[in-house]
Design a protein around this motif. Structure first.
Motif, PDB file in Angstrom:
ATOM      1  N   GLN A 156      15.410   5.689  -4.762  1.00 20.45           N
ATOM      2  CA  GLN A 156      14.123   5.244  -4.425  1.00 20.45           C
ATOM      3  C   GLN A 156      13.279   6.308  -3.651  1.00 20.45           C
ATOM      4  O   GLN A 156      12.164   6.042  -3.420  1.00 20.45           O
ATOM      5  CB  GLN A 156      13.869   4.063  -3.772  1.00 20.45           C
ATOM      6  N   PHE A 199      -0.184  10.657  -1.043  1.00 21.43           N
ATOM      7  CA  PHE A 199       1.132  11.416  -1.503  1.00 21.43           C
ATOM      8  C   PHE A 199       0.714  11.834  -2.806  1.00 21.43           C
ATOM      9  O   PHE A 199       0.144  11.010  -3.517  1.00 21.43           O
ATOM     10  CB  PHE A 199       2.226  10.532  -1.446  1.00 21.43           C
ATOM     11  N   ALA A 209       2.982   1.362  10.452  1.00 18.89           N
ATOM     12  CA  ALA A 209       4.147   0.311  10.528  1.00 18.89           C
ATOM     13  C   ALA A 209       5.212   0.806  11.678  1.00 18.89           C
ATOM     14  O   ALA A 209       5.458   2.105  11.646  1.00 18.89           O
ATOM     15  CB  ALA A 209       4.517  -0.021   9.407  1.00 18.89           C
ATOM     16  N   ASN A 235      12.529  -3.517  -1.732  1.00 19.75           N
ATOM     17  CA  ASN A 235      12.670  -2.881  -2.781  1.00 19.75           C
ATOM     18  C   ASN A 235      14.142  -2.963  -3.477  1.00 19.75           C
ATOM     19  O   ASN A 235      14.417  -2.549  -4.553  1.00 19.75           O
ATOM     20  CB  ASN A 235      12.441  -1.203  -2.690  1.00 19.75           C
ATOM     21  N   GLU A 262       7.822   6.580   4.232  1.00 26.62           N
ATOM     22  CA  GLU A 262       6.657   7.527   5.075  1.00 26.62           C
ATOM     23  C   GLU A 262       5.382   7.144   5.013  1.00 26.62           C
ATOM     24  O   GLU A 262       4.528   7.233   5.977  1.00 26.62           O
ATOM     25  CB  GLU A 262       6.833   9.026   4.401  1.00 26.62           C
ATOM     26  N   ALA A 263       4.813   6.493   3.825  1.00 30.69           N
ATOM     27  CA  ALA A 263       3.506   5.869   3.704  1.00 30.69           C
ATOM     28  C   ALA A 263       3.323   4.872   4.608  1.00 30.69           C
ATOM     29  O   ALA A 263       2.441   4.856   5.447  1.00 30.69           O
ATOM     30  CB  ALA A 263       3.370   5.569   2.173  1.00 30.69           C
ATOM     31  N   ALA A 264       4.306   3.987   4.785  1.00 34.13           N
ATOM     32  CA  ALA A 264       4.228   2.901   5.754  1.00 34.13           C
ATOM     33  C   ALA A 264       4.207   3.414   7.199  1.00 34.13           C
ATOM     34  O   ALA A 264       3.340   2.793   8.004  1.00 34.13           O
ATOM     35  CB  ALA A 264       5.533   1.850   5.490  1.00 34.13           C
ATOM     36  N   LEU A 265       4.782   4.261   7.382  1.00 33.23           N
ATOM     37  CA  LEU A 265       5.004   4.972   8.753  1.00 33.23           C
ATOM     38  C   LEU A 265       3.648   5.558   9.109  1.00 33.23           C
ATOM     39  O   LEU A 265       2.818   5.275  10.432  1.00 33.23           O
ATOM     40  CB  LEU A 265       5.950   6.109   9.042  1.00 33.23           C
ATOM     41  N   THR A 266       2.991   6.287   8.239  1.00 33.02           N
ATOM     42  CA  THR A 266       1.484   6.722   8.668  1.00 33.02           C
ATOM     43  C   THR A 266       0.610   5.664   8.505  1.00 33.02           C
ATOM     44  O   THR A 266      -0.653   5.893   9.308  1.00 33.02           O
ATOM     45  CB  THR A 266       1.256   7.980   7.408  1.00 33.02           C
ATOM     46  N   LEU A 267       0.805   4.541   8.041  1.00 28.57           N
ATOM     47  CA  LEU A 267      -0.303   3.535   8.055  1.00 28.57           C
ATOM     48  C   LEU A 267       0.118   2.660   9.400  1.00 28.57           C
ATOM     49  O   LEU A 267      -0.665   1.717   9.753  1.00 28.57           O
ATOM     50  CB  LEU A 267      -0.020   2.636   7.019  1.00 28.57           C
ATOM     51  N   GLU A 319       9.358   8.127   0.339  1.00 29.56           N
ATOM     52  CA  GLU A 319       7.806   8.493   0.242  1.00 29.56           C
ATOM     53  C   GLU A 319       7.307   6.937   0.588  1.00 29.56           C
ATOM     54  O   GLU A 319       6.331   7.182   1.361  1.00 29.56           O
ATOM     55  CB  GLU A 319       7.306   8.938  -1.218  1.00 29.56           C
ATOM     56  N   GLU A 320       7.765   5.882   0.056  1.00 30.11           N
ATOM     57  CA  GLU A 320       7.152   4.743   0.268  1.00 30.11           C
ATOM     58  C   GLU A 320       7.300   4.233   2.030  1.00 30.11           C
ATOM     59  O   GLU A 320       6.428   3.880   2.723  1.00 30.11           O
ATOM     60  CB  GLU A 320       7.639   3.619  -0.249  1.00 30.11           C
ATOM     61  N   VAL A 351       0.050  -4.657   9.538  1.00 29.51           N
ATOM     62  CA  VAL A 351       1.106  -4.410  10.405  1.00 29.51           C
ATOM     63  C   VAL A 351       0.725  -4.024  11.923  1.00 29.51           C
ATOM     64  O   VAL A 351       1.384  -3.669  12.719  1.00 29.51           O
ATOM     65  CB  VAL A 351       1.987  -3.185   9.823  1.00 29.51           C
ATOM     66  N   ARG A 410       9.338  -4.970   5.368  1.00 35.09           N
ATOM     67  CA  ARG A 410       8.344  -5.069   4.387  1.00 35.09           C
ATOM     68  C   ARG A 410       8.534  -3.901   3.285  1.00 35.09           C
ATOM     69  O   ARG A 410       7.737  -4.136   2.335  1.00 35.09           O
ATOM     70  CB  ARG A 410       7.087  -4.837   5.136  1.00 35.09           C
ATOM     71  N   VAL A 411       9.032  -2.936   3.494  1.00 39.17           N
ATOM     72  CA  VAL A 411       8.954  -2.008   2.311  1.00 39.17           C
ATOM     73  C   VAL A 411      10.454  -1.758   1.782  1.00 39.17           C
ATOM     74  O   VAL A 411      10.595  -1.921   0.595  1.00 39.17           O
ATOM     75  CB  VAL A 411       8.370  -0.494   2.774  1.00 39.17           C
ATOM     76  N   PHE A 454      -2.299  -3.346   3.967  1.00 40.23           N
ATOM     77  CA  PHE A 454      -0.968  -3.043   4.570  1.00 40.23           C
ATOM     78  C   PHE A 454      -0.977  -2.730   6.070  1.00 40.23           C
ATOM     79  O   PHE A 454      -0.489  -3.120   6.993  1.00 40.23           O
ATOM     80  CB  PHE A 454       0.134  -2.302   3.833  1.00 40.23           C
TER      81      PHE A 454
END
Lengths: 303, 351
Positions: free
Chosen positions: A183, B80, A196, A209, A189-194, A186-187, B101, A204-205, B97
């Protein structure tokens, strides 16, 4: 549009049929192969299973249930549930941690860790048990210190729990490592930039999965934890009502010619195996269903 | 918010991804990091985002050093290449999201989150698909959701890693135009990575051309295309013919002898003529090998008198006047050339 779809379906169907034709053997060969598989399964799996239940009910239903009223049997069942109840959650936590670190990070000793996770699979369970005796037994490495502090591990419940943890070590981790690796990150990393946090990202991510893979690993882990004989037998000491798990209890009963009781308890373990198989199939089916539902919806959207 | 990346060096094992790169991006710009794969453009973007940390160097937002801050603390919107949408969440949940959070004190009430998400769904024109899962969307739709998700947290800068790389040509065109409009509306400082020169030139205010971990040139699309600073930039942006050349009295000539100079000529800056006009040094002979007249310009492939291939682009009108045929011998006149020393990157005598 509708016409195109039917056309596509048809072509897909005909090509599938074409493949089947090319790889299909003559009817005789097919029949022989299926017969061999069926015979093998019947002889080595269904027959023993039937024998277990037949022997358990040999003296009637009441005799069957009397076997479970015995305090030693109840103690064995309790101990098995306890060992599994400790080993499975611990290995769940360990498995997730190990899989996460192996799949996501590069670190020194990574290949060593992967090898170590597999160790319980490659070592005979009896040897696993002996390792604990050599470590914690009276003549063992830590034995004198433990004796001085009045801590009993070997021939006691802690030893059984430890041995169970050891042999069920790889199940969850083995199941998760390829899944998490496939998997990617990337997902996350996306959560971190948002914004989280690491924990939020995991809950949550990452976890949603891998939940089906995780459940599958837990089911296998539990089945092994309850059924383990070799390692547990070495560290248990076979003290009735105290350090006997279900598999050990069955052996004792059998050796004492108490066939009905032995097979009654055995039937319980067999039943567990069946439930595990059903649960495993259900999990697989559920995952496939989800997949198919997505594929179906995808088709609707693209059409 | 302005972005400064100063003296950034980053290595992965023995590979140097960035060596002493410095870049300043003023507030509100739309900047393209353009370069071939392995040029370090994605690494630079990820260092600005806080997904990667430089070995040496500083990153500043509005003059403030944020080199040690995590990606979440920098409040960047990151998009991305492969969308990275949360696959088990609906479109709505994906966009919400970043707001959900947040720590309890900073989290907007559920009503406000819903309103914000619907506002963004409207912006990306996907209001009807709020309850879909990412796997039920097309590539272009997914990328728009990824953008909305990044914008939901009201980022100080928007960073896009090859945002249109995985899409087909037509969707890419549409999204490009849409992103340009979006940037005109919300004016957030944006940086995107691309290896597609057309995309960079069309979309960005400023283009940063990168090669082998260094910045070759920074400039407006017009500057980098019409006044390339290095042979690499000339080569990378658009098609080009390379010839040996010489410089006489400050004027460059194409020559078949190697005199240490390389002459760069874009195909559309070559003219075709039938007249020798005295056969001066400003023109050379060539034989036409192939003509492709489909498209706004006619592409002519020819072989020079010394045997090198040359690509020429002329207008349809000129093509009709000349009535060119295959295997015909013609004269080729360079209208504008650029000369670099053969063995170094700096321009010799610009014309």
């Amino acid at each position: 549009m509708a016409a195109t779809i039917t056309l596509n379906r048809q072509s897909a169907f005909s090509s599938a049929a074409g493949v089947a034709e090319a790889t299909t053997e003559p009817a005789l060969v097919r029949g022989i192969l299926i017969a061999i598989a069926a015979l093998f399964l019947g002889l080595f799996l269904f027959l023993p299973l039937a024998v277990v239940f037949a022997a358990a009910f040999a003296k009637g239903v009441s005799a069957y249930f009397v076997s479970f009223r015995e305090p030693d049997a109840l103690a064995a069942i309790r101990l098995t549930l306890l060992a599994a109840g400790i080993a499975v959650p611990l290995n769940l936590v360990f498995g997730v941690c190990a899989a996460w670190s192996i799949a996501k990070f590069e670190f020194a000793g990574k290949s060593l860790l992967i090898t170590l996770i597999d160790l319980p699979f490659s070592v005979s369970p009896v040897v696993s048990g002996l390792i604990y005796v050599l470590l914690f037994g009276l003549q063992g490495l830590l034995g004198p210190w433990l004796a001085a502090h009045d801590i009993k591990i070997i021939f006691a419940v802690p030893g059984i729990v430890l041995a169970t943890i050891f042999v069920t070590f790889p199940f969850v981790a083995r199941e998760l490592i390829p899944l998490i690796q496939a998997q990617g990150s990337e997902e996350e990393e996306a959560a971190l930039t948002l914004g989280a946090s690491g924990w939020q990202t995991f809950l949550r991510v990452t976890l949603p999965n891998v939940k089906w893979g995780l459940l599958y690993g837990v089911i296998l882990c539990n089945a092994r934890a309850m059924g383990e004989f070799g390692a547990v037998s070495v560290v248990s000491g076979h003290i009735r009502g105290l350090t006997n798990t279900m598999p050990l209890h069955i052996e004792i009963l059998y050796n004492e010619y108490q066939f009905v009781s032995a097979f009654a308890v055995a039937s319980l373990l067999a039943l567990l195996a069946l439930v595990t198989l059903v649960a495993k199939s259900a999990v697989e089916w559920k995952a496939k269903q989800q997949h198919a539902a997505l594929a179906r919806n995808w088709e609707e959207v693209t059409v | 918010m302005s972005i400064e990346a100063l003296n950034i060096t980053k290595t992965f094992g023995r590979f140097t991804a960035l060596s002493n790169v410095s870049l300043e991006i003023p507030t509100g710009e739309l900047v393209a990091l353009l370069g071939p794969s392995g040029s370090g453009k994605t690494t630079l973007l990820r260092i600005i985002a806080g997904l990667e940390f430089a070995d040496t160097g500083t990153v500043r937002f509005d003059g403030k050093d944020i080199s040690d801050r995590s990606a979440g603390e920098r409040r960047v919107g990151f998009v991305f290449q492969h969308y990275a949408l949360f696959r088990h969440m609906t479109v709505f949940e994906n966009i919400a999201f970043g707001l959900k959070v947040r720590p309890r004190q900073q989290r907007p009430p559920a009503e406000r989150i819903r309103a914000k998400v619907h506002e963004l769904l409207k912006l990306i024109q996907l209001e009807k698909l709020a309850q879909r899962l990412p796997s039920q969307l097309s590539g272009g739709q997914r990328q728009r959701v990824a953008l909305a998700r990044a914008l939901a947290v009201e980022p100080s800068v928007l960073l896009l890693d090859e945002p249109f790389g995985a899409l087909d040509a037509k969707v890419r065109q549409e999204l490009r135009r849409w992103l340009r409009q979006l940037h005109d509306e919300i004016h957030v400082t944006s940086v995107f990575v691309t290896h597609d020169q057309e995309e960079a030139l069309e979309l960005a205010n400023r283009v940063v051309v990168m090669n082998e971990g260094r910045i070759e040139q920074v400039g407006t699309p017009d500057e980098v295309y019409n006044h390339p600073a290095t042979p690499f930039v000339y080569n990378f942006l658009g098609n080009v013919n390379l010839f040996h050349g010489r410089v006489d009295n400050g004027k460059a000539y194409i020559d078949q002898k190697n005199t240490g100079h390389v002459v760069y000529v874009r195909p559309h800056l070559l003219e075709i003529d039938r007249q020798p006009n005295g056969g001066g040094p400003d023109r050379f002979r060539a034989r036409i090998k192939h003509i492709n007249s489909a498209g706004p310009l006619v592409k002519v492939e020819a072989i020079t008198e010394w045997g090198d291939p040359v690509h020429i682009e002329i207008s349809q009108e000129r093509f009709r006047t000349l009535e060119l045929r295959r295997d015909e011998a013609v004269f080729v006149i360079p209208k504008d050339v650029r000369v670099f020393h053969a063995n170094e990157g700096s321009p010799a005598k610009p014309m």
